[in-house]
Write an enzyme that holds these catalytic residues in place. Structure first.
Site, PDB file in Angstrom:
ATOM      1  N   THR A  68      41.351  28.909  43.145  1.00 37.26           N
ATOM      2  CA  THR A  68      39.974  28.542  43.673  1.00 37.26           C
ATOM      3  C   THR A  68      39.174  30.025  44.045  1.00 37.26           C
ATOM      4  OG1 THR A  68      41.596  27.126  45.505  1.00 37.26           O
ATOM      5  CG2 THR A  68      39.338  28.054  46.277  1.00 37.26           C
ATOM      6  N   HIS A  80      37.319  29.852  40.932  1.00 38.06           N
ATOM      7  CA  HIS A  80      36.183  29.286  41.130  1.00 38.06           C
ATOM      8  C   HIS A  80      35.625  29.985  41.304  1.00 38.06           C
ATOM      9  CE1 HIS A  80      38.311  25.590  39.364  1.00 38.06           C
ATOM     10  NE2 HIS A  80      39.764  25.654  40.033  1.00 38.06           N
TER      11      HIS A  80
END
Lengths: 343, 343, 343, 343
Positions: D41, D44
């Site tokens: 995450t 990202h």
């Protein structure tokens, strides 16, 4: 002996013929048929669609839903008696592969089925593998006996998750969809929402078997699902149409952490956005095939004995043997529930 | 404010008093009571039996089954509103022990309960922990709202195993036993056998809520269980009497591989021959306490919304607040189902 | 053919005799035995205790744990071949009762067992029902093959609940208790606590197969269980002694919401205070018998293939056929794990 | 206080800044960070991909995997103490929606997450909701503490079905895929097959954490799956790549009646032929998100305490706080397992 035979590899292609009496093998029982019913599979065979062209080798006596009476028992068999009232599981399993050993005979690695791979029950007598026969409970209404096979599909699908006290949607109001509605209601579902698309006849039946809400093409299925459940969505959705768009509909109707069971068969691949529809919502998707042998049959019997399962509205037509083709054409027309044929 | 108070450490020992209004703490909500109902626990407190003498310190406002309206919300609480119709889970859990972290708050390591450890609901207003309040679904009949707590006991017990389409026995026809019968029927059990022993009044109620068979003292329970199930025995037995002999009765009624759930509380140890009754038959015995928080409440709401759960025959008496002692004496007498009190 | 025969209805009463070769029936396979092992059941037969006096009719070839080679296949059987390496499930099931139909053949209503009801495997050749034979996976060590039956008991018991990452107690360090320790460790239990009472030899084996803690008579089992688990108690307790006091011990060691599985067989009834030990803690008690047919066998094979299951310390003795009585006396003496006999 | 902040809405866009100390709210605890680790995450967010552009509003301190020490406790909180060693569940749940009430807080209807919606842990101190903190077990190795969050993903995925003694495939050898391999091995899977595609570095790690077979691009995954399982196929397949083609691969590797769990996130819709791949084989597909709160954490702790879970090969890099960007670039490069950062 009279038999309904797929004679020619073409749409229709079905004659009522006089054929030889079947011979009862050592592991078989010979059954005198009493009532048979027409399955969607039989419609595929009649219509001679792609699946049928691959699966069926005419001439074939078709049909697999029946009730009848044992009139002869093969010499290796000690657990059936002449005079037993029987119905039967159409899937013939080997009993020795890993799936059978795991208790999953319905997905046996060597699965065949009578009425598809071997001669079926649309006839006066058939020799069937004894291990496929189910002795009927005397408390079950006679007219329901041949329906235990398709009802088993519905029971297997609905009981793939918990429905008692839960909000449930059923996509499709064909005979098995209607049975699934009746089963979910009998099991005490909080609400049963049926999606019937465009067939008014069957949507009317859906109401008669107890659907609390019947939705149709053009309704906003996801929005209605949330409105009926305080914004949560359906606990369980059962897909019984085979329509690719219904898969996404089902995913959107289901709540986070809900279940989508797939029984319908699809003519084409389905394209799915998995993140929002499956992963982020922790959806559980279950492929369903046939019925568990024999747990589903035992459960189906129990449901029928509960007195809560009213299938009467689903049996919309009853024909004599010689009028089989009328029955089949009625089924093909779509304005029917289940059609039964007296032998 | 009027309240029903266990004032004196003795049988009865209960007065209706004027007491100070409770203060709503930062994590509480203040509830104006509408209807309360009398639980077996309240009877223990009233009768001042051994359990009560250990658990209760008079003076205490008792009672824990209620429905009411939120009239004040504690300052730390943002998920309740004045005017909410609420009932409540009586068990106060810590939220931080391993059981709470596992999702088993009903068996929290630090469990207390209002109406037992802290002031209860037999009064006009009570400040209760906000986390114990349940906002009632508007579709549930008003007269059932205070019954959700004991109904939750029945639901928790019955759904400790699968009952839909199964043969089920319920030992005991007191209020929770009667609710368990109604729940099992609503869930589509194949047959529900109730064992009522000697109380004709309650055995009559058992029939009214749908028991298929009601057995009594002197019947051969095991033999009848087998006769009703083709020699197999009951799939599930629910013990809701607290009578030691019922444990063995339950084990014998259950089929091989069946379930015996124990909700009743026993005044003495029970002696069991385990080989034949548990081990060789692979019996599954489940101790049941309280209700799961909040899954059981959600399921109970769903069942009530199904329209299949008729509790009307169980609510046998309704009293005014000032006649509470009449209500309690009726309950003690045994010729009652559930008794509700309008505040 | 040589065979070990219970000849006389008395303690011992066992001779090694020359007997006729068994005849392979149409549903049988004839197996040439390679290795057999001695089960606790065989000790009961040898000792001629109460159970044996009721169950056994001499003369009887006893024994049911084996590995061997198929040398002849009955004419009705198409799923076995000469040369197959096989072991076998000793329980002979009918295949047609409700339990068999439910997938619970191990508690078949018509259960018998070879080595108990029919001739067993302590001999050179035996004709066994083909449906009881298990074709061995070639990756499993040879010396473990005859142990799959008792190992299956341990696997069935341990996997009656989740043990991976959980705290587990095993009461009893006999051969099956030791196997249960090894199985729980192989499955990644957080901690395995073995209770060995007084047998130092077997408590030493418990450590060798991986028990994290071995407790003995005089230890405060409940207190230690809590200390090892931050005050919570054991997630699962497996009772494999048959000692009545162990039932209460197990209940007290288990955490709230935990599981107690009972495999041991008890010579006398057990008296239990159910409120605190079962009901208030929502304990789940599971009676365990035999092994599931065939899921347990499949799982047992998988565990053996994982390479995590070291049974070597459990096989403490290996005897020649002619020294069978030495082996049996060693087993009776208690200072052994599993004893295997080369045929 | 130093913090790693996504400052600019662009790829990279991350600075190490001096920021104000966070304030501990009444329901928070202030945590002094010890070690943090970089999640996919975070990559990202760093790369500023489509998901990040929608989800993140700079400036934001990111990061959610950590271990640290409580230095201040909010005034409403009584279950944490200064000095507690803690890690934390990043998902912030409301506690009052239906999902939370069902025990599914990880899919709360009002879910947010620190490090995404609110300030994260890539900094020296952070005030976090007390209900999100997990007190670490002192027996767990220090260097594993910040990994409990991603390890929880792996545990949640792997334990969505039974793996002990089963044949298991894991698609993807990124950090969570590697953890899933280690978890399945620790749980006693019969065989673990890892599919690593093309990343040699990570396929090498897969072997180090115990994969029995590591497959690569070009291998016939379905054929190998059958060869390794006597023609049956894998009992369970775990999809941890987010590569659309892997979904079909997983379906084909799975056995009839098997399970496919989906944890990877997909950048595009996936097209699936459902009949053969899902329905006829009764496949169970499970969407997986996050970790169950707190059951997965409890299970993860138990697994770590079993001593069977070796994560050392997965921790390939360790950086100082000031070298965070080097760590991030290493992670982006793909030649890494898990990267941890000392604060």
């Amino acid at each position: 002996m009279k038999a309904i035979v797929k004679v020619r590899p073409e749409p229709g292609g079905t004659d009522i013929l006089d054929v030889e009496m079947p011979v009862c093998g050592p592991n078989d029982a010979l059954v005198k048929m009493d009532v048979v019913s027409i399955c969607g599979t039989d419609v595929h065979i009649y219509n001679w669609d792609k699946w049928a062209r691959n699966a069926i080798k005419p001439p074939l006596i078709y049909g697999h839903e029946f009730s009848g009476t044992v009139v002869e028992v093969g010499k290796n068999i000690d657990y059936l008696n002449e005079g037993d009232s029987v119905s039967g599981e159409c899937h013939i399993y080997c009993g020795h592969c890993q799936q059978c050993k795991l208790g999953n005979a319905h997905i046996c690695e060597n699965l065949t089925a009578f009425g598809v791979s071997t001669p079926g029950v649309f006839c006066e007598y058939q020799a069937l593998p004894a291990q496929n026969l189910w002795v009927n409970d005397p408390k079950i209404p006679k007219e329901y006996l041949s329906l235990q096979d398709p009802l088993g599909n519905a029971v297997h699908t609905v009981f793939s998750t918990d429905v008692t006290g839960r909000n449930v949607a059923i996509l499709g109001c064909g005979p098995i969809g209607l049975m699934a509605i009746a089963v979910a209601k009998a099991a005490g579902a909080a609400q049963v929402v049926a999606v019937g698309h465009k067939n008014e006849y069957r949507m009317d039946l859906a109401k008669k078997v107890g659907a609390d809400h019947v939705l149709r093409a053009g309704d906003d299925f996801e929005k209605i699902s949330k409105e009926l459940t305080g914004g949560v969505g359906m606990d369980a959705v059962f897909e019984i149409t085979g329509n690719p768009s219904a898969v996404l509909t089902g995913m959107r109707m289901a709540r986070k952490g809900g279940t989508l069971a797939l029984l319908g068969i699809f003519n084409e691949p389905v394209t799915i956005e998995l993140n929002d529809n499956v992963i982020f919502k922790c959806l559980d998707i279950k492929g369903i095939y046939g019925r568990r042998i024999w747990d589903t049959w035992i459960l189906t019997t129990g449901l029928l004995k509960s007195g809560k399962l009213n299938l009467d509205p689903i049996i919309t037509h009853r024909f004599k043997f010689d009028d089989f083709l009328k029955g089949m054409e009625t089924m093909v027309g779509g304005n029917s529930g289940k059609i039964i044929i007296d032998i």
